[in-house]
Structure formats: structure tokens, C-alpha cells
Design a protein around this motif. Structure first.
Motif, PDB file in Angstrom:
ATOM      1  N   PRO A  37       0.834  -1.208   0.000  1.00 10.30           N
ATOM      2  CA  PRO A  37       0.000   0.000   0.000  1.00 10.30           C
ATOM      3  C   PRO A  37       0.874   1.266   0.000  1.00 10.30           C
ATOM      4  O   PRO A  37       1.971   1.255   0.561  1.00 10.30           O
ATOM      5  N   LEU A  41      -4.197   0.741   6.356  1.00 11.15           N
ATOM      6  CA  LEU A  41      -3.970  -0.667   6.010  1.00 11.15           C
ATOM      7  C   LEU A  41      -5.219  -1.523   6.213  1.00 11.15           C
ATOM      8  O   LEU A  41      -5.356  -2.569   5.588  1.00 11.15           O
ATOM      9  N   ALA A  97       0.341   3.005   6.191  1.00 11.59           N
ATOM     10  CA  ALA A  97       1.657   2.736   5.595  1.00 11.59           C
ATOM     11  C   ALA A  97       2.541   3.972   5.655  1.00 11.59           C
ATOM     12  O   ALA A  97       2.064   5.100   5.460  1.00 11.59           O
ATOM     13  N   LEU A 101       5.643   2.029   9.341  1.00  9.52           N
ATOM     14  CA  LEU A 101       4.252   2.499   9.392  1.00  9.52           C
ATOM     15  C   LEU A 101       3.997   3.239  10.694  1.00  9.52           C
ATOM     16  O   LEU A 101       4.829   3.228  11.615  1.00  9.52           O
ATOM     17  N   SER A 114       1.355  -5.460  11.671  1.00  8.55           N
ATOM     18  CA  SER A 114       0.847  -4.761  10.480  1.00  8.55           C
ATOM     19  C   SER A 114       1.942  -4.540   9.443  1.00  8.55           C
ATOM     20  O   SER A 114       1.651  -4.285   8.262  1.00  8.55           O
ATOM     21  N   TRP A 127       1.920  -6.238   5.958  1.00  8.71           N
ATOM     22  CA  TRP A 127       1.274  -5.688   4.752  1.00  8.71           C
ATOM     23  C   TRP A 127       2.317  -5.092   3.799  1.00  8.71           C
ATOM     24  O   TRP A 127       2.107  -5.060   2.582  1.00  8.71           O
TER      25      TRP A 127
END
Ligand SMILES: CCCCCCCC/C=C\CCCCCCCC(=O)SCCNC(=O)CCNC(=O)[C@H](O)C(C)(C)COP(=O)(O)OP(=O)(O)OC[C@H]1O[C@@H](n2cnc3c(N)ncnc32)[C@H](O)[C@@H]1OP(=O)(O)O
Length: 194
Positions: free
Chosen positions: A24, A30, A54, A60, A92, A95
Motif C-alpha cells: 500500500p 492498512l 503505511a 508504518l 501490520s 502488509w
């Protein structure tokens, strides 16, 4: 006092993390990886509802507002809930690598108490990768992204296949997740490698 243990020091053959080309864009929210996740899921009334965004590279930011259901001492966040916020923020990062990984080790420093009602401003980054091992760190601040540090964590995540969840999760939740096309799409998004 702070300082992580030897098992959280990347080995000599560790490499820099590589942001996946389909990660992303910086600034994008996210979203939840699973509706019923205690850390990020919208379907958990007393969950943290952590929102991650992101950043550049493999980094992030995230925010989490401490609710009355998250107390340990009167008016203060429970330490385990703060560890959850750090764990979820670090998780996270998956991602951005587009890799499925679970927490192997999480070491937490509690620097300042966090009152109920506080929005914790978290930032996390992957520092190194060695085979399946992903080394990362996170920090949570009070009063804004540049505020005083309240909590810190160093972590080792270990890459797994989606089968990890299918093999170990309770069958009724796994069945429900696998029959939800949106959930399957989210799980797949982690496993598409270049
Ligand atoms: C369609 C339906 C399906 C839906 C799917 C949904 C999509 C999901 C998407 C995204 C999910 C993200 C979820 C994020 C949530 C937030 C993060 C969490 O809270 S995760 C939960 C808490 N963590 C666990 O439950 C792990 C439990 N532990 C294990 O399962 C195993 O121990 C595991 C996988 C971590 C490692 O087991 P091994 O058998 O695969 O591998 P070994 O060989 O033991 O370890 C690999 C390397 O890592 C080191 N290592 C492992 N654990 C370590 C530790 N604790 N400390 C230091 N090193 C460790 C080992 O020494 C080894 O290193 P050397 O390759 O030999 O150099």
C-alpha cells in the motif's frame, strides 16, 4: 533501563528489508487483517481498533485510543493491552512485506503510564530480515507523533504459510473465514510474492 536480548540481534547474514512493490502507498490506511482480531478488528467491541497507516520503506504509523475496557490500574491502560498494541502495530508490517508472519518474541519496555482516554501514537519498522526471521521495533508516544515515549518494543516475527492458521485455528472460525471471500482476498494479499 532498556536493551533487547541476544536473540533479537539480527545475525551477521541478515539483510535490509525490502518493501514489496505492491505494498500500500505511503499514507494509505492498512485496514484490518481479520474482522475479529482483538488488535485491529471492527467486530471486537472491546478490542483496540488500532488503525495503521503505511509509511515510507518498511515502516508504518498507528493510533490506538485507550478505552475504559483496557484498564489495569484505575484510569490507566493495562500493560498487556499496551503490549497488544505494540504487537498489532508490528504485525501490520506484514502488509508492507506482503509476507505472513507471526510473533515469535516480543520484548516490551514500559516507560510512562498511559491514562484512559489517551491516544497512543505508534511507529514501527522492520530493521532486518534473515530467512524466515523478521526483526522489527516499535515505539508508542503520548500527546502526538513527536510526544514523550510511553512504550517501546523489539520483536522477532517468523514467516509462516497461511496453512499455519488453517492447521491450528479452531475449525469453526477457520470455516467462517474461508467462506468469506473478503477474508480470503486479504489472506491472499499477503502471499503474492514477486
Ligand atoms: C483463509 C483463512 C485463513 C485466514 C488467515 C488470516 C490472515 C492472517 C494474516 C496475517 C496474520 C497476522 C497476525 C498478526 C497478529 C499480531 C501478531 C500476533 O500476535 S501472532 C500470534 C502470536 N504468535 C504465535 O502464536 C506464534 C506461535 N509460535 C509458533 O507458531 C512457532 O513457534 C513459530 C511459527 C514462531 C516458529 O516455529 P517454526 O517451527 O515454524 O520455526 P522454528 O524453526 O522454531 O523457528 C524459525 C527461526 O526463528 C527462531 N525463533 C523462533 N521463535 C523464537 C523466539 N521466541 N525467540 C528467538 N528466536 C526464535 C528459531 O530459532 C529459528 O531460527 P533459525 O532459523 O534456526 O536461525
Amino acid at each position: 533501563m532498556s536493551g533487547s536480548s541476544a536473540s533479537l540481534q539480527p545475525p551477521a547474514d541478515a539483510v535490509k528489508p525490502v518493501r514489496h512493490p505492491d505494498a500500500p502507498a505511503p499514507g494509505d490506511l492498512l485496514g484490518a487483517h481479520y474482522e475479529h482480531c482483538f488488535g485491529c478488528g471492527p467486530g471486537q467491541p472491546h478490542g483496540l481498533h488500532l488503525e495503521a497507516r503505511a509509511g515510507e520503506g518498511v515502516a508504518l504509523t498507528a493510533e490506538f485510543t485507550v478505552q475504559p475496557a483496557h484498564q489495569g490500574a484505575p484510569g490507566l491502560a493495562h500493560g498487556g493491552v499496551l503490549a497488544t498494541a505494540l504487537d498489532e502495530t508490528l504485525g501490520s508490517l506484514n502488509w508492507l512485506l506482503r509476507t505472513v508472519a507471526v510473533t515469535g518474541r516480543l520484548e516490551t519496555d514500559y516507560v510512562r503510564p498511559v491514562p484512559v482516554g489517551t491516544t497512543l501514537h505508534l511507529a514501527a519498522e522492520v530493521t532486518a530480515v534473515a530467512g524466515r526471521k523478521i526483526y522489527s521495533r516499535a515505539v508508542g508516544r503520548l500527546d502526538g507523533p513527536d510526544g514523550p515515549v510511553a512504550v517501546r518494543a523489539d520483536a522477532l516475527f517468523v514467516e509462516v504459510k497461511v496453512d499455519h492458521f488453517i492447521d491450528h485455528g479452531r475449525p469453526e472460525e477457520i470455516r467462517a473465514a474461508m467462506s468469506d471471500p473478503d477474508q480470503v482476498r486479504r489472506a491472499r494479499a499477503f502471499e503474492v510474492n514477486p
